[in-house]
Design an enzyme around this catalytic site. Structure first.
Site, PDB file in Angstrom:
ATOM      1  CG  PHE A  37      -1.977  -0.757   1.140  1.00 14.56           C
ATOM      2  CD1 PHE A  37      -2.412  -1.707   0.189  1.00 14.56           C
ATOM      3  CD2 PHE A  37      -2.766  -1.222   2.421  1.00 14.56           C
ATOM      4  CE1 PHE A  37      -3.475  -2.662   0.058  1.00 14.56           C
ATOM      5  CE2 PHE A  37      -3.758  -2.059   2.134  1.00 14.56           C
ATOM      6  CZ  PHE A  37      -4.329  -2.778   1.247  1.00 14.56           C
ATOM      7  CB  CYS A  38       0.974   4.292   0.090  1.00 10.00           C
ATOM      8  SG  CYS A  38       1.672   6.207   0.297  1.00 10.00           S
ATOM      9  CB  THR A  39       5.820   4.834   0.213  1.00  2.00           C
ATOM     10  OG1 THR A  39       5.494   4.752   1.667  1.00  2.00           O
ATOM     11  CG2 THR A  39       5.589   6.037  -0.244  1.00  2.00           C
ATOM     12  N   GLY A  40       4.790   1.333   0.728  1.00  7.17           N
ATOM     13  CA  GLY A  40       5.166  -0.014   0.933  1.00  7.17           C
ATOM     14  C   GLY A  40       5.709  -0.620  -0.237  1.00  7.17           C
TER      15      GLY A  40
ATOM     16  CB  ALA B 187      -0.915   5.148  -6.128  1.00  4.48           C
TER      17      ALA B 187
END
Length: 345
Positions: free
Chosen positions: A122-125, A175
């Protein structure tokens, strides 16, 4: 209300509960952890099932984990060995992306993927997945704000910074934080079909389907006059998907030119009118198949996709499955396993 949304939900209960592990590393963003637990960890009485479809375990490399900006400290979670029992591993984002993840976290990600489990960021993971080597040579996305940093650190990854999420089969990346909801609902659709995913999205009061290829960052310049919401137009069109609606019809209903309608869709939804209309029709076709409609021509006509050939092509593009395979996977329990058939004249 979209066509068929009031029908009862029917699904095959899986043989066992799908286990989801969420790695909560130091500095993790609370929102994405909340998305994971909301989507996969809470009871779903709206589905009317005897037992849940997912169970969630939060796991961490230390007994106490300080969340992003020190908002709170998480305690009482499992150790990283919990990933060894997971069918899906979720890695949320954190703001200090240039700081390498700990060796224990990276090892947990690698061994989860190596044994064939699904890995999701998730996201910047996605930085952690790339650091673990899972994304080399593959498509992925991350939050647009960190796209340049991602490219510098991981040049072998085929970054797509303008989309909501990327599904590479065994590895999926979302994103920005809200796109985690889009990817989570996509996983529900992939695992259990459109009908179940729609029920979950209604409970969340969230858009039931935003295609992964939609833009994650939509520029919203201040207009000279307030722009009208697309909401009433979308609701009107969803009630008429089986009719021969065109973009020109949508523009006429909104009393604007096709070019103006196109701009409004791009601004408000990050997609085109035709792409939105096609996506809604495919979703309706999926629901019809899930409810037991066996006549392929009927599904194509009622969903507005026109022909059986177009239905096959669109369904395979959106789900990776043929209509017959989709029915075998998501059709009502007790239905015959044979192929969907054409309607005889």
């Amino acid at each position: 209300m979209p066509q068929g949304s009031s029908q009862p939900i029917r699904t095959r209960q899986p043989m066992r509960i799908h286990r989801v592990a969420v790695i909560v590393d130091g500095g993790t963003n609370p929102f994405e952890v909340g998305v994971a637990t909301e989507l996969f960890g809470l009871p779903r009485p709206e589905l009317g099932l005897a037992r849940p479809l997912y169970e969630v375990a939060l796991c961490a490399p230390a007994p106490q984990v300080r969340m992003n900006h020190g908002f709170f400290t998480l305690t009482g979670v499992a150790g990283l060995d919990a990933v060894d029992e997971a069918d899906t591993l979720i890695v949320p984002g954190r703001p200090d992306n240039v700081v390498p993840r700990g060796a224990a976290v990276l090892d947990a990600i690698r061994r989860t993927h190596a044994r064939g489990a699904r890995v999701v960021s998730f996201c910047t993971g996605s930085f952690a997945l790339a650091e673990a080597g899972l994304l080399d040579g593959r498509r992925a996305t991350t939050h647009w704000l960190w796209a340049d940093s991602f490219r510098q650190l991981h040049p072998r990854v085929r970054l797509e910074p303008d989309v909501l999420f990327v599904d590479e089969g065994d590895v999926l990346t979302a994103a920005g934080s809200a796109a985690a909801l889009d990817l989570g609902l996509h996983i529900w659709r992939r695992d259990h079909g459109a009908e179940i995913a729609n029920a979950v999205s209604r409970r969340l009061v969230f858009a039931s389907h935003r295609d992964g290829g939609q833009r994650q960052f939509v520029e919203r310049p201040v207009p000279e006059v307030p722009d009208e919401s697309l909401g009433p137009l979308l609701a009107w069109a969803q009630e008429r998907l089986g009719e021969p609606l065109t973009v020109a019809d949508l523009a006429a209903r909104a009393a604007v030119s096709p070019a103006t309608l196109h701009r409004r869709f791009r601004t408000q939804l990050g997609t085109t009118p035709l792409a939105w209309l096609t996506g809604e029709r495919v979703a309706l076709a999926c629901r019809l198949i899930e409810r037991g409609e066996e006549r392929l021509d009927v599904v194509a006509a009622r969903s507005g996709l026109g022909t059986a050939a177009n239905l096959r092509a669109r369904l395979r593009r959106e789900t990776g499955l043929s209509p017959s395979d989709y029915r075998k996977r998501f059709g009502p329990a007790g239905s015959s396993p044979g192929n969907l058939t054409r309607t005889r004249a």
